[in-house]
Design a protein around this motif. Structure first.
Motif: not given
Length: 199
Positions: A103-121
């Motif tokens: 029931d929360n597929l879209d929200k789960v994938l969105e959270n990956l970018s929110v809580y674990y953002p891109y950070a080089d190296n």
């Protein structure tokens, strides 16, 4: 959905980004969930895999392990501020162990970018566990380590409930997060939410 197995999932492929989330439950006794985000330009990966057991694995003294999992990030980091926001909103548990993934597929994938953002190296890995003690206490716990820009985070949610035949006498839900950041030192936050005592 079948009489023995239920499952759900989605896979998104958009140019240089691939993301997916999948869940499977067998006889309401064993479940597995995984979700991930992969980008190619720039390259990064964030994902998690967890398992649930019912009735669980006995740990001794009445404690039962009902879930275990892990997470991994490559060129991804841990957003302490976003995790702290989830803590005070009472949604930290859903970050550690996703409830009702179908029931929360879209929200789960969105959270990956929110809580674990891109950070080089930067890289992180985490260990997740769900532990219960009868119907009285349930806990979702996570230990995360990021490097080489070192961060260590311990986060979780404790739920204590005492019920009678008529109603809930006591319900306490506590979210907490503590850890170490080299640039900021030690920190600890906690919040009580959705709780009551005899009404």
């Amino acid at each position: 959905d079948t009489s023995c197995v239920t499952g759900a999932g989605m896979l998104n492929w958009d140019k240089d980004k691939v993301s997916g989330a999948f869940s499977l439950e067998i006889l309401e006794k064993f479940g597995v969930q995984t979700y991930f985000l992969l980008t190619m330009d720039p390259f990064s990966f964030a994902g998690a895999l967890n398992f649930q057991f019912n009735p669980g694995l006995q740990l001794g003294m009445g404690f039962v392990l009902t879930g275990i999992g892990g997470s991994l990030g490559i060129n991804r980091g841990l957003s302490v501020d976003k995790l702290r926001t989830a803590l005070y909103e009472g949604t930290l548990s859903s970050v550690l162990f996703v409830k009702n993934l179908q029931d929360n597929l879209d929200k789960v994938l969105e959270n990956l970018s929110v809580y674990y953002p891109y950070a080089d190296n930067q890289y992180y890995f985490g260990f997740l566990a769900q532990i219960s003690w009868g119907e009285l206490l349930k806990a979702d716990l996570g230990l995360f380590i990021q490097g080489p820009n070192f961060k260590l985070i311990i986060a979780g949610e404790l739920s204590i409930k005492v019920t009678s035949s008529l109603d809930s006498l006591l319900s306490i839900n506590v979210s907490f997060m503590g850890g170490i950041e080299l640039s900021k030192g030690l920190f600890f936050d906690a919040s009580i939410h959705d709780s009551k005592f005899v009404g």
